[in-house]
Scaffold this active site. Structure first.
Site, PDB file in Angstrom:
ATOM      1  N   GLU A 179      59.081  10.354 -48.304  1.00  0.00           N
ATOM      2  CA  GLU A 179      59.649  11.674 -48.603  1.00  0.00           C
ATOM      3  C   GLU A 179      59.049  12.350 -49.832  1.00  0.00           C
ATOM      4  OE1 GLU A 179      63.930  13.766 -48.024  1.00  0.00           O
ATOM      5  OE2 GLU A 179      63.512  11.718 -47.427  1.00  0.00           O
ATOM      6  N   LYS A 203      57.867  13.289 -45.206  1.00  0.00           N
ATOM      7  CA  LYS A 203      59.192  13.867 -44.969  1.00  0.00           C
ATOM      8  C   LYS A 203      59.433  15.053 -45.900  1.00  0.00           C
ATOM      9  CE  LYS A 203      62.835  11.323 -44.010  1.00  0.00           C
ATOM     10  NZ  LYS A 203      63.885  10.266 -44.135  1.00  0.00           N
ATOM     11  N   THR A 262      63.201  16.690 -42.142  1.00  0.00           N
ATOM     12  CA  THR A 262      64.509  16.062 -42.200  1.00  0.00           C
ATOM     13  C   THR A 262      65.577  17.062 -42.639  1.00  0.00           C
ATOM     14  OG1 THR A 262      65.682  14.123 -43.068  1.00  0.00           O
ATOM     15  CG2 THR A 262      64.181  15.263 -44.577  1.00  0.00           C
TER      16      THR A 262
END
Length: 314
Positions: free
Chosen positions: A92, A128, A152
């Site tokens: 992420e 992400k 996400t």
């Protein structure tokens, strides 16, 4: 076969964890991490050396040591995961950059460079990003560079449409967090797998993509119970926590019917969703607006906890 084995015949199963032992036990196709999972992992004894190595590397590399160390730790855990899964790992971008397209792009490029320095091909990594307008815009640029993205914190149709039109590799529409919101806002606590608002949302997104031929992968995420998972069996991918993976593995019953694979083809829209309409539609959806903001806040809080942990370990 148990239900986990049956599910693996219909959907690619992804482990929603940074726990190496859990990944080894359930043998998923892919794995996905986030700041919350990395913070938990960093506290485990088996990751102590990774923490030390990340700090040592960051101190030699210069710049913001704690920021660099958190990135290096994420990549180190990602590399270890990739030794156990045949597919990809998701890593992420700092959630504090969720509204900064340029900074998100630069952060993603750094992560990919770190993976490549560790001998990992970029094809095995998904970056992400939060499904803000800025996050989706960053993904559009990154995808053009051959950096694949996982969008996400996705709670609404407009987010899903924008991601498909941006050429995003994969989206992670959330199920359980949608259910949480509806339970809290309506006071109702008797949702079934069939009328679960999170299941209904992901089913709608899946059918929209498949009917219009979008190649973007739909990966259902954030499950609260195995009933939600069974209702979405047949979805491209499903990312599942170790606890629910264990429940599926222990269940010798027959897996529920899941998604309908017989979807009528429809033409894609003639025009793309533009920023003003995206923002209006997102704003009109109270659940999506609130859960997106809450998700970003929670990821930021856990990123800061991870950084505090690294600071204490110096």
């Amino acid at each position: 076969m148990n239900k986990l084995e049956q599910l693996k015949q219909r959907s690619l199963v992804v482990a929603d964890t940074g726990d190496i032992e859990a990944i080894r036990r359930y043998q998923p196709q892919d794995a996905t991490t986030n700041p919350s999972l990395l913070y938990k992992a960093a506290q485990l004894p088996q990751y102590e050396q990774h923490v030390k190595d990340a700090l040592s590397w960051a101190e030699k590399n210069g710049g913001d040591v704690i920021n660099q160390a958190s990135m290096k730790l994420a990549v180190a855990i990602g590399c270890e995961i990739l030794q156990l899964v045949p597919g990809v790992v998701s890593t992420e971008v700092d959630a504090r950059l969720s509204f900064d397209t340029r900074a998100s792009i630069e952060y993603a490029r750094k992560l990919i460079a770190m993976y490549q320095q560790a001998g990992i091909d970029r094809e095995r990594v998904l970056i992400k990003l939060a499904s803000t307008w800025e996050g989706i815009a960053a993904a559009a640029v990154l995808e053009q560079e051959g950096i694949h993205c996982n969008l996400t914190l996705l709670f609404s149709q407009c987010q899903a449409v924008a991601c498909a039109e941006a050429g995003v590799t994969l989206i992670s529409p959330f199920v359980g967090r949608i259910l949480d919101w509806y339970k809290a806002s309506t006071g109702r606590d008797d949702y079934t797998a069939q009328d679960d608002p999170g299941v209904v949302s992901v089913t709608s997104i899946y059918e929209y993509y498949k009917s219009r031929g979008y190649p973007t992968i739909v990966m259902g995420a954030s499950f609260r119970n195995t009933g939600e998972i069974e209702a979405l069996a047949g979805c491209d991918k499903l990312t599942i926590s170790p606890q629910l993976l264990q429940e599926l593995q222990d269940d010798e019953g027959e897996l529920a019917a899941g998604l309908n694979s017989d979807i009528v083809s429809l033409p894609a829209p003639n025009t793309q969703l533009q920023e003003p309409e995206f923002r209006y539609q997102l704003n009109a959806d109270a659940m999506a607006t609130e859960k997106l903001a809450e998700g970003i806040r929670n990821f930021v809080a856990d990123q800061m906890k991870l950084e505090e942990l690294l600071q204490k370990a110096r």
